[in-house]
Design an enzyme around this catalytic site. Structure first.
Site, short mmCIF file in Angstrom:
data_model
loop_
_atom_site.label_atom_id
_atom_site.label_comp_id
_atom_site.label_asym_id
_atom_site.label_seq_id
_atom_site.Cartn_x
_atom_site.Cartn_y
_atom_site.Cartn_z
N ASP A 177 -4.88 -6.11 2.07
CA ASP A 177 -3.94 -5.13 2.34
C ASP A 177 -2.67 -5.02 2.97
OD1 ASP A 177 -6.17 -3.79 3.64
OD2 ASP A 177 -4.70 -1.91 3.71
N ASP B 251 -9.14 2.79 0.02
CA ASP B 251 -10.42 3.00 1.26
C ASP B 251 -10.78 4.43 1.14
OD1 ASP B 251 -8.14 4.20 2.26
OD2 ASP B 251 -7.66 2.82 3.50
#
Lengths: 345, 345
Positions: A240, A61
């Site tokens: 996630d 990310d």
């Protein structure tokens, strides 16, 4: 995707991730990896895959979310975000450009666009301005991404992120803008940040409908097993979440029989396997009574076994979801699973 | 013997103990296991082997040492030791008889006699009285041991323990008394409790000479890799020590190249394997730089990898010692190893 924030899925070894949990991809965190060990070390190692000896895909990310949730004294400007490290207070600047460079250096197979993730609730005006900034940053991300080569000889992808808080028109507008980038996959950010579950589902559905169905749609940071099945039904393809590892370390187990607080006295003499229903060596090797003993005694091994159990359960769950989609009986299977998720054993 | 105090070798899984560390026997702790999970749970499980799913031998120490080092308000009487649990303050009595019963219930393959371990230094008078008490307790241990059957269908052994503090005549006397029991093996207690290393070697040598050479001689609680090689040269056959796991958790690694403080900056970009010299998957799978990163970042995985490395090193070391004894070149090999142990990398 199991979450490996700082280059380690907490309390789990890489061979266990492969052989027992059967993870196909894991997540790393740009913010954490940039601060420690730093891009210099990662570049010298030949990227995060080699550094941690993990050959399968990694998604990173962008650091946008962590800059807002962890860093101190952050200051958002058009250029990017000034912030202080939560570790040592040192000052740093993340821009769409250097966040692309950092993720290239990490060697992410899937890089995420640098975005601003507004809190819930946000005023319409703020949400709109924030979304527009995220879109301008996205343009800069793609410019940098397109003018830089893959770093380590394999393809690196960039996924843009839909924002727009809890406003339907903004979300639609953002989906349209994100989709126009024609990326290999698309992500939905800014959900599961404190809003009610029904609202999360509504906006996940809206975004899934407004993003290309022939490319993966990734809902960031979600969620419970039930959240995941509901969102799969809405068209989401990737997830996630730290829940399996974090809750595991607190003694909450997700099993094929239901949810277990392994610290409860009732497990003290239950010598059945942690979870017979999973194709995972650890889940079958140790008993509930033993795992309870490890937690009660503060043994590190308890954290390890609970993390493996929960990740194995999550990976099994999404694998089963896929099987039932292909078999055409996903909806009835999901209804049956709902009964299990209600079970607090 | 890796130390598994409360039924877990800290931060290591049982399959790793077998496949990577190649432990042939592990140690459990009567004091800890009696308090948690308790003999009721262990008996219901069918013994500690089944409880923790470990099929190879287990030795349990008798709790004598822990009662003196951990418990509160202990009171030594002829009957046994009254003490309060370090966990919840509850009151308990250990006697030679119930410590035999507890170890039978745990299912130890090797049970240890209940002894008093005097501190260093101890006055001669105290050391003598303490030794005599240990001998009287030993008689009671053997009476109980001989009148109770093996609990789970396999042979359980009882090892007596030499005491006598740092007095040669007491140690000789104790060895003679212990040897007269004609047990399957004999242990040396009360060393490595703060005395200088040379004194520890002198008394280990004296005891080894005065105990039967055709039975295992077990020096309890020793020690560094170098301590172990020195004591093997003196005739010691068995060791247990928390050092590999405890020091590992603090970032001190024992390797075939020398001793490493993995937290040092110098390892930040050393991408060589943790230890190429060991036949252990973990030692070869991960790099020093990665392990350093895990320690610096406070990742649980660091504790796991360092523990596996150190235990693998210890088991490799004693295996090599055995090979070199059989090959007839133990002394020259040991001299070479001394150079490595001096290396702080």
């Amino acid at each position: 995707m199991p979450v490996g924030t700082a280059g380690s899925v907490k309390a789990v070894t890489q061979p266990q991730l492969k052989a027992e949990i059967k993870a196909q991809i894991i997540l790393g965190n740009t913010y954490h990896l940039y601060l420690r060990p730093g891009t210099g070390v990662l570049e010298a190692a030949g990227g995060l895959h080699k550094f941690m000896n993990w050959q399968k895909p990694i998604l990173t990310d962008s650091g946008g979310y962590q800059v807002f949730s962890l860093a101190a004294n952050r200051k958002i400007k058009e250029e990017g975000v000034l912030f202080q490290s939560h570790i040592d207070g040192s000052r740093h600047l993340f821009t769409p450009e250097n966040v692309m460079d950092i993720q290239r250096n990490i060697g992410a197979d899937i890089m995420m666009a640098f975005d601003e993730c507004p809190p819930y609730p946000s005023e319409y005006g703020y949400a709109k301005k924030s979304m527009e900034l995220t879109h301008r940053w996205l343009d800069r991300c793609f410019i940098r991404f397109n003018e830089t080569p893959d770093k380590y000889g394999y393809i690196q992808n960039l996924f843009p992120i839909v924002q727009g808080s809890t406003y339907q028109d903004l979300r639609r507008q953002s989906c349209e803008y994100i989709a126009s980038k024609e990326a290999a996959g698309n992500a939905i950010g800014g959900l599961s940040v404190g809003e009610p579950p029904e609202m999360m589902y509504d906006f996940a559905a809206l975004c899934a409908e407004n993003l290309p169905g022939n490319k993966p749609r990734y809902l960031m940071g979600v969620g419970t097993p039930w959240n995941i099945l509901e969102c799969i039904a809405l068209g989401i393809d990737m997830f996630d979440c730290v829940m399996p590892t974090r809750n595991g370390r607190n003694g909450m187990l997700f099993t094929t029989q239901g949810i277990i607080n392994i610290k409860n006295k009732k497990w003290a003499t239950d010598f059945s396997a942690i979870d017979e229903g999973l194709p995972c060596e650890t889940s079958r090797y140790y008993s509930k009574a033993y795992l309870r003993h490890l937690f009660v005694s503060g043994e590190i091994l308890g954290l390890q076994l609970a993390s493996i159990q929960n990740l194995s359960f999550y990976l099994w769950l999404v694998g089963e979801a896929r099987n039932h989609i292909l078999a055409g009986d996903f909806t009835s299977w999901k209804t049956g699973m709902a009964e299990i998720f209600k079970q607090r054993l």
